[in-house]
Design an enzyme around this catalytic site. Structure first.
Site, PDB file in Angstrom:
ATOM      1  N   ASP A  43      78.748  87.957  16.586  1.00  0.00           N
ATOM      2  CA  ASP A  43      78.347  87.011  17.634  1.00  0.00           C
ATOM      3  C   ASP A  43      76.853  86.705  17.541  1.00  0.00           C
ATOM      4  OD1 ASP A  43      80.902  87.688  18.378  1.00  0.00           O
ATOM      5  OD2 ASP A  43      80.452  87.931  20.492  1.00  0.00           O
ATOM      6  N   GLU A 290      86.689  84.303  25.610  1.00  0.00           N
ATOM      7  CA  GLU A 290      85.402  84.935  25.365  1.00  0.00           C
ATOM      8  C   GLU A 290      84.264  83.914  25.301  1.00  0.00           C
ATOM      9  OE1 GLU A 290      85.920  88.754  22.780  1.00  0.00           O
ATOM     10  OE2 GLU A 290      86.899  87.123  21.694  1.00  0.00           O
TER      11      GLU A 290
END
Length: 435
Positions: A43, A290
């Site tokens: 990420d 998410e």
């Protein structure tokens, strides 16, 4: 405020189709470059301001990444290292003059270990605080494996510095918890042992000038005991039966609002936040939404999130990738799924796990990381025959055309584009500071 929560319905999800060229990531070449052989990253996000714009600082592009240091630099155990990475995750940073993947320089750990309230640092966003010069806030997820109910949106504050040679940070010595799962607006650990509560994304709502924060969550209620009603089903075709497993899909996009004046003072403590009803729920469709984030553009509000093939419920299916919704009436909707289905950019079926954790910036540029690529000619779902990425993928651009999106451009690996710079003239920003 009356009820405003929008639904991503089963009927919407039935319209999801992989490999539509307008909504599919390009296949990545096997010989992709890596940014640094000593670390693995996933990420990632660019330094931005509270209005959502990507910012350069004194001419430098800056990004943060979830990272782990490689233990075996020969890659003999890279499979195990990669698949256990969340157990060692910390937030690191990179800087570059060009914002190009080939030029990123690894800066190391962002937060001091004294800031860690729990063992792991998970996803969030790095935001320059308006009107303060060089103060930056790292909103992130403070996470522990046990005891349960230990995934908490949090923030640590520091300062950014730069000269002709590079970028570095000060501060980031403590962490403030923002809010916890309350069992009312979102599921807590007593209701759902697999609950999600993470990925804070703060922003200013241009309609009222207030600071809000999106986060990943689940619908409040006991896991597996939900009723999938007409609002969750949508308009289904004749003879379609909702699978019993649908009740285990209970993802939602949560939202909280910060008290007036708290942003300017840097007070992000629990007492200053009010959690609200979720913006969007996926009850009956999917169990994970998410890294939710938002783009205000062309008088529309675009809400993006990422999800997995493996978290669809009730026999539904869709690719790993970025999904999205659009509102014509501002932040609180109602929202309808982009492209009728919600799918904005999915992985190709020939490489179903090639990229993940996509983030859409205000100009439609999409960054992601490379997860795994199947070996040429091999079964793309066979975990024994692939190359692990752990680096940034090619940046792509999507055109936002009302309630539709179109893949339009492919750029370099890890390419980042900025919408504004610090300093701007003699001030931080030409916008009035309303927060």
């Amino acid at each position: 405020m009356t009820s405003y929560t929008s639904r991503w319905t089963i009927a919407d999800a039935l319209k999801v189709h992989a490999d539509d060229p307008t909504t599919t990531m390009p296949v990545i070449a096997q010989n992709f470059p890596t940014m640094d052989e000593s670390v693995m990253i996933w990420d990632t996000g660019a330094l931005r301001n509270i209005h959502g714009q990507t910012v350069t600082f004194k001419g430098w592009h800056v990004i943060w990444s979830l990272a782990v240091d490689k233990i075996d630099l020969n890659n003999d155990d890279i499979y195990d290292e990669w698949h256990s990475r969340n157990d060692r995750a910390y937030i690191g940073y990179w800087y570059s003059r060009t914002g190009n993947g080939a030029d990123w320089q690894w800066g190391g750990r962002l937060l001091n270990t004294s800031a860690d309230l729990r063992p792991h640092e998970w996803s969030g966003g790095l935001v320059m605080r308006e009107g303060t010069g060089n103060v930056v806030d790292m909103f992130y997820t403070s996470e522990a494996d046990s005891p349960i109910n230990q995934s908490v949106p949090s923030v640590s504050t520091g300062q950014i510095f730069a000269d002709a040679n590079g970028v570095w940070f000060g501060g980031f010595k403590t962490t403030t918890e923002m809010f916890s799962a309350d069992g009312i607006h979102n599921a807590n650990s007593q209701q759902d042992e697999y609950f999600d509560f993470r990925d804070p994304h703060p922003f200013v709502n241009p309609a009222d000038g207030r600071v809000y924060c999106l986060y990943e969550s689940n619908v409040a209620g006991m896991r597996g005991e939900f009723t999938i009603g007409s609002e969750e089903q949508g308009v289904l075709p004749p003879g379609f039966a909702v699978d019993a497993g649908a009740q285990y899909g209970a993802a939602s996009i949560g939202i909280a609002v910060l008290d007036d004046g708290a942003y300017k003072s840097g007070d992000f403590s629990t007492a200053r936040w009010t959690q609200l009803d979720p913006l969007v729920t996926a009850l009956g469709v999917n169990d994970q939404m998410e890294r939710p984030h938002i783009v205000f553009r062309d008088n529309l509000t675009y809400l993006f999130t990422i999800s997995h093939h493996s978290t669809y419920s009730g026999g539904l299916s869709g690719p790993d990738g970025v999904y999205g919704f659009v509102s014509e009436n501002g932040l609180f909707g109602p929202y309808k799924p982009l492209n009728s289905s919600g799918l904005v950019l999915g992985n190709p079926s020939s490489a179903p796990y090639e990229t993940y954790s996509h983030f859409v910036d205000p100009d439609g540029y999409v960054q992601a990381f490379i997860d795994t690529l199947p070996a040429p000619g091999e079964d793309p779902n066979n975990p024994e025959n692939f190359r692990i990425g752990a680096t940034l993928s090619p940046t792509v651009k999507i055109e936002l055309d009302g309630d539709r999106t179109f893949l339009s451009e492919v750029h370099g690996y890890g390419q980042v584009y900025a919408q504004t710079a610090w300093p701007v003239g003699n001030a931080w920003d030409h916008r009035p500071a309303t927060v």
